[in-house]
Write a protein that holds these residues in place. Structure first.
Motif, mmCIF file in Angstrom:
data_model
loop_
_atom_site.group_PDB
_atom_site.id
_atom_site.type_symbol
_atom_site.label_atom_id
_atom_site.label_comp_id
_atom_site.label_asym_id
_atom_site.label_seq_id
_atom_site.Cartn_x
_atom_site.Cartn_y
_atom_site.Cartn_z
ATOM 1 N N PRO A 41 0.816 -1.209 0.000
ATOM 2 C CA PRO A 41 0.000 0.000 0.000
ATOM 3 C C PRO A 41 0.852 1.261 0.000
ATOM 4 O O PRO A 41 1.772 1.396 0.812
ATOM 5 C CB PRO A 41 -0.807 -0.122 1.294
ATOM 6 C CG PRO A 41 -0.889 -1.594 1.540
ATOM 7 C CD PRO A 41 0.441 -2.129 1.089
ATOM 8 N N GLY A 42 0.555 2.165 -0.913
ATOM 9 C CA GLY A 42 1.279 3.417 -0.989
ATOM 10 C C GLY A 42 2.648 3.342 -1.619
ATOM 11 O O GLY A 42 3.367 4.346 -1.650
ATOM 12 N N LYS A 43 3.023 2.191 -2.112
ATOM 13 C CA LYS A 43 4.330 2.021 -2.718
ATOM 14 C C LYS A 43 4.192 1.534 -4.159
ATOM 15 O O LYS A 43 3.196 0.916 -4.517
ATOM 16 C CB LYS A 43 5.177 1.026 -1.920
ATOM 17 C CG LYS A 43 5.517 1.484 -0.511
ATOM 18 C CD LYS A 43 6.428 0.497 0.184
ATOM 19 C CE LYS A 43 6.801 0.968 1.570
ATOM 20 N NZ LYS A 43 7.707 0.006 2.256
ATOM 21 N N PRO A 44 5.197 1.816 -4.976
ATOM 22 C CA PRO A 44 5.134 1.356 -6.361
ATOM 23 C C PRO A 44 5.336 -0.148 -6.458
ATOM 24 O O PRO A 44 5.946 -0.769 -5.580
ATOM 25 C CB PRO A 44 6.285 2.109 -7.033
ATOM 26 C CG PRO A 44 7.259 2.361 -5.924
ATOM 27 C CD PRO A 44 6.413 2.618 -4.716
ATOM 28 N N ARG A 45 4.830 -0.698 -7.525
ATOM 29 C CA ARG A 45 5.031 -2.113 -7.763
ATOM 30 C C ARG A 45 6.502 -2.373 -8.070
ATOM 31 O O ARG A 45 7.138 -1.622 -8.809
ATOM 32 C CB ARG A 45 4.152 -2.573 -8.926
ATOM 33 C CG ARG A 45 4.135 -4.077 -9.137
ATOM 34 C CD ARG A 45 3.052 -4.479 -10.142
ATOM 35 N NE ARG A 45 1.720 -4.101 -9.676
ATOM 36 C CZ ARG A 45 0.600 -4.401 -10.319
ATOM 37 N NH1 ARG A 45 0.644 -5.086 -11.445
ATOM 38 N NH2 ARG A 45 -0.567 -3.999 -9.833
ATOM 39 N N GLU A 46 7.035 -3.425 -7.486
ATOM 40 C CA GLU A 46 8.438 -3.731 -7.681
ATOM 41 C C GLU A 46 8.634 -5.184 -8.081
ATOM 42 O O GLU A 46 7.861 -6.065 -7.692
ATOM 43 C CB GLU A 46 9.248 -3.431 -6.416
ATOM 44 C CG GLU A 46 8.896 -4.308 -5.227
ATOM 45 C CD GLU A 46 9.795 -4.071 -4.023
ATOM 46 O OE1 GLU A 46 10.816 -3.364 -4.157
ATOM 47 O OE2 GLU A 46 9.480 -4.600 -2.938
ATOM 48 N N LEU A 47 9.677 -5.401 -8.826
ATOM 49 C CA LEU A 47 10.025 -6.759 -9.221
ATOM 50 C C LEU A 47 10.574 -7.525 -8.029
ATOM 51 O O LEU A 47 11.442 -7.046 -7.309
ATOM 52 C CB LEU A 47 11.066 -6.730 -10.338
ATOM 53 C CG LEU A 47 11.636 -8.088 -10.767
ATOM 54 C CD1 LEU A 47 10.579 -8.916 -11.484
ATOM 55 C CD2 LEU A 47 12.861 -7.887 -11.660
ATOM 56 N N VAL A 48 10.078 -8.727 -7.849
ATOM 57 C CA VAL A 48 10.611 -9.622 -6.835
ATOM 58 C C VAL A 48 11.615 -10.574 -7.472
ATOM 59 O O VAL A 48 12.765 -10.672 -7.046
ATOM 60 C CB VAL A 48 9.491 -10.411 -6.137
ATOM 61 C CG1 VAL A 48 10.078 -11.406 -5.142
ATOM 62 C CG2 VAL A 48 8.528 -9.459 -5.436
ATOM 63 N N ALA A 49 11.170 -11.278 -8.481
ATOM 64 C CA ALA A 49 12.038 -12.200 -9.198
ATOM 65 C C ALA A 49 11.384 -12.589 -10.510
ATOM 66 O O ALA A 49 10.162 -12.613 -10.620
ATOM 67 C CB ALA A 49 12.328 -13.451 -8.368
ATOM 68 N N ALA A 50 12.187 -12.891 -11.491
ATOM 69 C CA ALA A 50 11.700 -13.300 -12.799
ATOM 70 C C ALA A 50 12.442 -14.532 -13.280
ATOM 71 O O ALA A 50 13.638 -14.696 -13.015
ATOM 72 C CB ALA A 50 11.859 -12.171 -13.809
ATOM 73 N N MET A 51 11.722 -15.375 -13.974
ATOM 74 C CA MET A 51 12.293 -16.579 -14.554
ATOM 75 C C MET A 51 12.104 -16.521 -16.064
ATOM 76 O O MET A 51 10.980 -16.542 -16.563
ATOM 77 C CB MET A 51 11.624 -17.820 -13.979
ATOM 78 C CG MET A 51 12.079 -19.133 -14.622
ATOM 79 S SD MET A 51 13.766 -19.604 -14.145
ATOM 80 C CE MET A 51 13.475 -20.190 -12.472
ATOM 81 N N ARG A 52 13.188 -16.442 -16.776
ATOM 82 C CA ARG A 52 13.132 -16.454 -18.230
ATOM 83 C C ARG A 52 13.037 -17.890 -18.740
ATOM 84 O O ARG A 52 13.350 -18.837 -18.023
ATOM 85 C CB ARG A 52 14.355 -15.763 -18.818
ATOM 86 C CG ARG A 52 14.511 -14.312 -18.390
ATOM 87 C CD ARG A 52 15.786 -13.707 -18.962
ATOM 88 N NE ARG A 52 16.027 -12.370 -18.444
ATOM 89 C CZ ARG A 52 15.573 -11.251 -19.000
ATOM 90 N NH1 ARG A 52 14.854 -11.308 -20.114
ATOM 91 N NH2 ARG A 52 15.845 -10.081 -18.447
ATOM 92 N N SER A 53 12.615 -18.034 -19.982
ATOM 93 C CA SER A 53 12.467 -19.362 -20.552
ATOM 94 C C SER A 53 13.790 -20.119 -20.577
ATOM 95 O O SER A 53 13.816 -21.346 -20.514
ATOM 96 C CB SER A 53 11.877 -19.285 -21.962
ATOM 97 O OG SER A 53 12.714 -18.537 -22.821
ATOM 98 N N SER A 54 14.870 -19.373 -20.663
ATOM 99 C CA SER A 54 16.195 -19.978 -20.674
ATOM 100 C C SER A 54 16.615 -20.497 -19.303
ATOM 101 O O SER A 54 17.588 -21.236 -19.195
ATOM 102 C CB SER A 54 17.226 -18.962 -21.156
ATOM 103 O OG SER A 54 17.340 -17.886 -20.244
ATOM 104 N N GLY A 55 15.881 -20.089 -18.280
ATOM 105 C CA GLY A 55 16.244 -20.433 -16.926
ATOM 106 C C GLY A 55 16.963 -19.324 -16.187
ATOM 107 O O GLY A 55 17.198 -19.428 -14.981
#
Length: 117
Positions: A41-55
């Protein structure tokens, strides 16, 4: 119809752990990448982690060391394991999916994580 569905959120005590799941379906294209974001709440959305197709894994600096992203064998589901949860981890956690040859990406409805004693 593309569907992106998250699950696993809930109320947990500080220091606890949980695992979030996200499953993508309904696209004629393969999945290029899937990712977890969060928004408090009140904060921008942030990336936690991402998984690419390559791994290849990308992760946000704020959660490094406590969050682990993984995927299933068919690459349509990702998991987010969270350890030593803190009150500041309270947020809605969203799954984002990018399909091959699709200019759009897709968001799930989010799953709420509340860390409180």
């Amino acid at each position: 119809q593309v569907q992106v569905v998250e699950s696993g959120g809930g109320l947990v005590q500080p220091g606890g752990s949980l695992t979030l799941s996200c499953t993508a379906s309904g696209s004629p294209w393969g999945i290029d990448a899937m990712a977890w974001y969060r928004q408090a709440p009140g904060k921008p959305r942030e990336l936690v982690a991402a998984m690419r197709s390559s791994g290849l894994i990308d992760s946000g600096d704020s959660v490094k060391g406590r969050f682990t992203i993984s995927r299933n064998g068919t690459r349509n589901t990702i998991y987010l394991q969270i350890y030593q949860l803190k009150p500041e981890d309270t947020a809605v956690y969203y799954c984002n999916v990018d399909f091959v040859d699709d200019p759009y990406d897709y968001w799930g409805q989010g799953t709420q994580v509340i860390v409180s004693s």
